[in-house]
Scaffold this motif. Structure first.
Motif, PDB file in Angstrom:
ATOM      1  N   ARG A   1     -68.271  42.739 -63.304  1.00 18.81           N
ATOM      2  CA  ARG A   1     -69.274  41.729 -63.644  1.00 18.81           C
ATOM      3  C   ARG A   1     -70.668  42.143 -63.171  1.00 18.81           C
ATOM      4  O   ARG A   1     -70.816  42.925 -62.240  1.00 18.81           O
ATOM      5  CB  ARG A   1     -68.918  40.377 -63.012  1.00 18.81           C
TER       6      ARG A   1
ATOM      7  N   CYS B   1     -75.884  33.510 -61.516  1.00 18.95           N
ATOM      8  CA  CYS B   1     -75.327  34.347 -62.583  1.00 18.95           C
ATOM      9  C   CYS B   1     -75.210  33.565 -63.886  1.00 18.95           C
ATOM     10  O   CYS B   1     -75.003  32.347 -63.888  1.00 18.95           O
ATOM     11  CB  CYS B   1     -73.970  34.898 -62.165  1.00 18.95           C
ATOM     12  N   ASP B   2     -75.325  34.272 -65.003  1.00 15.07           N
ATOM     13  CA  ASP B   2     -75.370  33.623 -66.310  1.00 15.07           C
ATOM     14  C   ASP B   2     -74.034  33.000 -66.700  1.00 15.07           C
ATOM     15  O   ASP B   2     -73.985  31.897 -67.230  1.00 15.07           O
ATOM     16  CB  ASP B   2     -75.792  34.643 -67.374  1.00 15.07           C
ATOM     17  N   HIS B   3     -72.930  33.701 -66.467  1.00 17.48           N
ATOM     18  CA  HIS B   3     -71.633  33.234 -66.958  1.00 17.48           C
ATOM     19  C   HIS B   3     -70.562  33.274 -65.879  1.00 17.48           C
ATOM     20  O   HIS B   3     -69.386  33.406 -66.185  1.00 17.48           O
ATOM     21  CB  HIS B   3     -71.195  34.087 -68.153  1.00 17.48           C
ATOM     22  N   CYS B   4     -70.947  33.143 -64.640  1.00 11.64           N
ATOM     23  CA  CYS B   4     -69.987  33.247 -63.536  1.00 11.64           C
ATOM     24  C   CYS B   4     -70.388  32.280 -62.425  1.00 11.64           C
ATOM     25  O   CYS B   4     -71.565  32.187 -62.069  1.00 11.64           O
ATOM     26  CB  CYS B   4     -69.939  34.676 -63.005  1.00 11.64           C
TER      27      CYS B   4
END
Length: 241
Positions: A26, A64-67
């Motif tokens: 990630r 974080c964008d997607h976490c």
């Protein structure tokens, strides 16, 4: 955040994506609080309650964008009761002498830091830190920071960098002698900070972030009376968070 001075002067920006230090598949981003010279102990205490922590004078939280894997955690000192293994760690290292020192470079500390990184975090990048990088990481602070040595006689065994907050202690970083025949020094260091909170009549020990998928973070979930910051509120920890 409360818009009273000096909070109204604090600004926030998001970094560009970078490789995550904990989950190799990630990328990560951070939200950074600036300007650093206005983040005094009062402001920093409020920021830590909202999930921030610091590296040197860099105050940040995951953004974080997607976490959402990084979860802020803290121990409620008054509600903590050690497990059997934690009681054993406390007894094993009860003879260590703790003393507080100025936040300044000492070669003995740096050499212990190098041994610790090489043994426990080899290949993680910090094992290559030179003296300047070490100093920027641990010896620069705009807040109320304590450097605590733990010695067995004349032998240095562990160093803890700890920030004092309005409502507790924030565990910045601890490094210790990796080659001792008896382990659990890291556990002892957290137990010592819990006891320090109780002596100082402070409520919490802030441990930074817990990541369920990261084995390096597993030790944090083993402490009773743990709370997590979730949707802006501190709640009792559950392993299935």
């Amino acid at each position: 955040m409360q818009q009273d001075y000096p909070y109204a002067l604090i600004q926030f920006y998001a970094t560009a994506p970078y490789a995550c230090s904990y989950l190799s598949d990630r990328s990560a981003r951070s939200q950074v609080a600036t300007p650093g010279h206005l983040i005094d102990p009062q402001v920093y205490s409020e920021l830590v309650r909202r999930g921030f922590r610091r590296s040197g004078v860099f105050t940040y939280r995951p953004y974080c964008d997607h976490c959402r894997a990084c979860v802020p955690v803290r121990i409620v000192a008054s509600g903590f009761h050690p497990s059997r293994s934690q009681r054993r760690a406390w007894k094993q290292h009860a003879g260590l002498r703790a003393s507080e020192h100025a936040l300044e470079f000492r070669e003995e500390h740096y050499l212990l830091y190098q041994r610790y990184q090489a043994a426990r975090h080899c290949g993680g990048g910090m094992d290559l830190d030179n003296r300047e990088q070490y100093s920027h990481f641990l010896l620069q602070s705009h807040v109320d920071t304590r450097l605590v040595e733990f010695r067995d006689g004349d032998n240095l065994r562990m160093v803890s960098i700890i920030d004092r907050l309005a409502d507790g202690l924030s565990s910045v970083y601890t490094f210790y002698e990796p080659d001792l025949p008896r382990g659990a020094l890291g556990t002892y260091g957290i137990l010592w900070q819990i006891e320090a909170c109780r002596r100082l009549d402070l409520a919490h020990v802030y441990l930074g972030y817990w990541i369920a998928q990261s084995p390096k973070m597993a030790y944090k979930s083993r402490f009773a009376a743990l709370e997590i910051l979730q949707e802006g509120e501190w709640r009792p920890f559950r392993a299935d968070v």
